[in-house]
Design a protein around this motif. Structure first.
Motif, PDB file in Angstrom:
ATOM      1  N   MET A   1       8.432 -12.293   5.813  1.00 30.32           N
ATOM      2  CA  MET A   1       8.196 -11.868   4.461  1.00 30.32           C
ATOM      3  C   MET A   1       7.283 -12.842   3.724  1.00 30.32           C
ATOM      4  O   MET A   1       6.536 -12.448   2.838  1.00 30.32           O
ATOM      5  N   LYS A   2       7.360 -14.128   4.123  1.00 30.86           N
ATOM      6  CA  LYS A   2       6.495 -15.125   3.499  1.00 30.86           C
ATOM      7  C   LYS A   2       5.024 -14.822   3.765  1.00 30.86           C
ATOM      8  O   LYS A   2       4.185 -14.994   2.886  1.00 30.86           O
ATOM      9  N   HIS A   3       4.727 -14.367   4.984  1.00 33.98           N
ATOM     10  CA  HIS A   3       3.342 -14.081   5.347  1.00 33.98           C
ATOM     11  C   HIS A   3       2.808 -12.868   4.598  1.00 33.98           C
ATOM     12  O   HIS A   3       1.639 -12.848   4.201  1.00 33.98           O
ATOM     13  N   VAL A   4       3.644 -11.865   4.397  1.00 33.31           N
ATOM     14  CA  VAL A   4       3.211 -10.664   3.675  1.00 33.31           C
ATOM     15  C   VAL A   4       2.895 -11.014   2.232  1.00 33.31           C
ATOM     16  O   VAL A   4       1.868 -10.581   1.679  1.00 33.31           O
ATOM     17  N   LYS A   5       3.756 -11.810   1.612  1.00 32.78           N
ATOM     18  CA  LYS A   5       3.530 -12.216   0.220  1.00 32.78           C
ATOM     19  C   LYS A   5       2.268 -13.073   0.109  1.00 32.78           C
ATOM     20  O   LYS A   5       1.459 -12.871  -0.803  1.00 32.78           O
ATOM     21  N   ALA A   6       2.091 -14.017   1.024  1.00 35.84           N
ATOM     22  CA  ALA A   6       0.916 -14.889   0.994  1.00 35.84           C
ATOM     23  C   ALA A   6      -0.365 -14.093   1.224  1.00 35.84           C
ATOM     24  O   ALA A   6      -1.380 -14.322   0.553  1.00 35.84           O
ATOM     25  N   LEU A   7      -0.333 -13.144   2.154  1.00 33.95           N
ATOM     26  CA  LEU A   7      -1.515 -12.323   2.420  1.00 33.95           C
ATOM     27  C   LEU A   7      -1.826 -11.411   1.243  1.00 33.95           C
ATOM     28  O   LEU A   7      -2.999 -11.205   0.905  1.00 33.95           O
ATOM     29  N   ALA A   8      -0.802 -10.881   0.589  1.00 30.83           N
ATOM     30  CA  ALA A   8      -1.020 -10.031  -0.587  1.00 30.83           C
ATOM     31  C   ALA A   8      -1.647 -10.825  -1.726  1.00 30.83           C
ATOM     32  O   ALA A   8      -2.572 -10.342  -2.397  1.00 30.83           O
ATOM     33  N   ILE A   9      -1.169 -12.041  -1.953  1.00 32.73           N
ATOM     34  CA  ILE A   9      -1.764 -12.894  -2.994  1.00 32.73           C
ATOM     35  C   ILE A   9      -3.222 -13.172  -2.672  1.00 32.73           C
ATOM     36  O   ILE A   9      -4.101 -13.083  -3.536  1.00 32.73           O
ATOM     37  N   LYS A  10      -3.499 -13.482  -1.413  1.00 35.06           N
ATOM     38  CA  LYS A  10      -4.871 -13.795  -0.998  1.00 35.06           C
ATOM     39  C   LYS A  10      -5.792 -12.604  -1.197  1.00 35.06           C
ATOM     40  O   LYS A  10      -6.901 -12.743  -1.721  1.00 35.06           O
ATOM     41  N   ILE A  11      -5.363 -11.424  -0.802  1.00 29.01           N
ATOM     42  CA  ILE A  11      -6.224 -10.240  -0.909  1.00 29.01           C
ATOM     43  C   ILE A  11      -6.443  -9.848  -2.367  1.00 29.01           C
ATOM     44  O   ILE A  11      -7.565  -9.504  -2.768  1.00 29.01           O
ATOM     45  N   ILE A  12      -5.407  -9.908  -3.191  1.00 30.29           N
ATOM     46  CA  ILE A  12      -5.557  -9.513  -4.594  1.00 30.29           C
ATOM     47  C   ILE A  12      -6.487 -10.463  -5.340  1.00 30.29           C
ATOM     48  O   ILE A  12      -7.411 -10.024  -6.037  1.00 30.29           O
ATOM     49  N   VAL A  13      -6.285 -11.765  -5.192  1.00 29.92           N
ATOM     50  CA  VAL A  13      -7.141 -12.728  -5.889  1.00 29.92           C
ATOM     51  C   VAL A  13      -8.561 -12.678  -5.331  1.00 29.92           C
ATOM     52  O   VAL A  13      -9.539 -12.738  -6.092  1.00 29.92           O
ATOM     53  N   SER A  14      -8.708 -12.525  -4.029  1.00 32.13           N
ATOM     54  CA  SER A  14     -10.050 -12.430  -3.433  1.00 32.13           C
ATOM     55  C   SER A  14     -10.770 -11.159  -3.884  1.00 32.13           C
ATOM     56  O   SER A  14     -11.982 -11.184  -4.116  1.00 32.13           O
ATOM     57  N   LEU A  15     -10.028 -10.070  -4.023  1.00 31.48           N
ATOM     58  CA  LEU A  15     -10.631  -8.826  -4.498  1.00 31.48           C
ATOM     59  C   LEU A  15     -11.157  -8.986  -5.916  1.00 31.48           C
ATOM     60  O   LEU A  15     -12.290  -8.577  -6.217  1.00 31.48           O
ATOM     61  N   ASN A  32     -16.928  -0.863  -1.225  1.00 29.36           N
ATOM     62  CA  ASN A  32     -17.522  -1.839  -0.309  1.00 29.36           C
ATOM     63  C   ASN A  32     -16.903  -3.225  -0.488  1.00 29.36           C
ATOM     64  O   ASN A  32     -16.640  -3.927   0.487  1.00 29.36           O
ATOM     65  N   VAL A  33     -16.662  -3.611  -1.747  1.00 28.11           N
ATOM     66  CA  VAL A  33     -16.039  -4.909  -2.015  1.00 28.11           C
ATOM     67  C   VAL A  33     -14.610  -4.930  -1.480  1.00 28.11           C
ATOM     68  O   VAL A  33     -14.167  -5.919  -0.911  1.00 28.11           O
ATOM     69  N   LEU A  34     -13.896  -3.826  -1.635  1.00 30.82           N
ATOM     70  CA  LEU A  34     -12.531  -3.734  -1.114  1.00 30.82           C
ATOM     71  C   LEU A  34     -12.511  -3.864   0.403  1.00 30.82           C
ATOM     72  O   LEU A  34     -11.677  -4.587   0.965  1.00 30.82           O
ATOM     73  N   PHE A  35     -13.430  -3.201   1.078  1.00 30.53           N
ATOM     74  CA  PHE A  35     -13.493  -3.275   2.539  1.00 30.53           C
ATOM     75  C   PHE A  35     -13.821  -4.701   2.992  1.00 30.53           C
ATOM     76  O   PHE A  35     -13.188  -5.229   3.923  1.00 30.53           O
ATOM     77  N   ILE A  36     -14.779  -5.346   2.339  1.00 31.84           N
ATOM     78  CA  ILE A  36     -15.127  -6.731   2.679  1.00 31.84           C
ATOM     79  C   ILE A  36     -13.937  -7.647   2.432  1.00 31.84           C
ATOM     80  O   ILE A  36     -13.626  -8.525   3.238  1.00 31.84           O
ATOM     81  N   THR A  37     -13.222  -7.427   1.334  1.00 34.18           N
ATOM     82  CA  THR A  37     -12.082  -8.279   0.990  1.00 34.18           C
ATOM     83  C   THR A  37     -10.961  -8.155   2.002  1.00 34.18           C
ATOM     84  O   THR A  37     -10.354  -9.165   2.397  1.00 34.18           O
ATOM     85  N   ILE A  38     -10.665  -6.949   2.434  1.00 38.76           N
ATOM     86  CA  ILE A  38      -9.581  -6.759   3.405  1.00 38.76           C
ATOM     87  C   ILE A  38      -9.927  -7.404   4.743  1.00 38.76           C
ATOM     88  O   ILE A  38      -9.102  -8.110   5.334  1.00 38.76           O
ATOM     89  N   VAL A  39     -11.151  -7.200   5.218  1.00 40.32           N
ATOM     90  CA  VAL A  39     -11.563  -7.810   6.491  1.00 40.32           C
ATOM     91  C   VAL A  39     -11.579  -9.332   6.375  1.00 40.32           C
ATOM     92  O   VAL A  39     -11.039 -10.039   7.235  1.00 40.32           O
ATOM     93  N   LEU A  40     -12.155  -9.839   5.297  1.00 40.23           N
ATOM     94  CA  LEU A  40     -12.215 -11.286   5.097  1.00 40.23           C
ATOM     95  C   LEU A  40     -10.819 -11.881   4.942  1.00 40.23           C
ATOM     96  O   LEU A  40     -10.525 -12.943   5.498  1.00 40.23           O
TER      97      LEU A  40
END
Length: 150
Positions: A1-15, A32-40
């Motif tokens: 669960m820690k990884h899901v929360k950390a990945l969600a924070i990373k994707i939202i702030v990066s987006l 396009n920005v959303l797709f780049i953000t998810i892959v990155l």
């Protein structure tokens, strides 16, 4: 669960960050920005945060994330139509991502990566022991007795 929360924070702030830079400054569409953000986010979380950060420090992991972000954003934005210099756009966006990553790594180190169980931690207090003996090569007992008689 820690990884899901950390990945969600990373994707939202990066987006949010990438949409401000890529969408606001260079007119890239939200999809396009959303797709780049998810892959990155997936690639940099796996490589930068789970592989590089536990073995090194924040600076090295942030520099690795900068290079990774530059490559991913540049390669993916070259496929999408944009209005501007693709490399300059990728460079500015990856600088923003690297600044965010330097703060994010502190969160990851504190809450996700358990440093007490890591085998890569350097204690700084290595103690080596050596052994010494009388002879450099072992000799059989019969030869030792002959040497003593002489």
């Amino acid at each position: 669960m820690k990884h899901v929360k950390a990945l969600a924070i990373k994707i939202i702030v990066s987006l949010i960050l990438l949409y401000l830079i890529l969408g606001g400054m260079y007119g890239m569409s939200f999809g396009n920005v959303l797709f780049i953000t998810i892959v990155l986010g997936m690639v940099s979380y796996t490589i930068g945060d789970l592989l590089i950060l536990p073995r090194t420090n924040n600076l090295v992991a942030s520099l690795a994330d900068f290079g990774l972000a530059l490559m991913v954003i540049w390669l993916m934005s070259s496929v999408f139509p944009n209005n501007g210099n693709g490399f300059l756009m990728s460079l500015i966006a990856s600088l923003g991502v690297a600044l965010f990553e330097s703060i994010y790594h502190k969160y990851i180190s504190k809450n996700v990566i358990n440093n007490s169980q890591s085998i890569y931690n350097y204690t700084g207090n290595l103690r080596y022991q050596t052994e010494a003996s009388e002879e450099l090569t072992p000799q059989r007992a019969e030869y030792k007795n002959e040497d003593k008689e002489k």
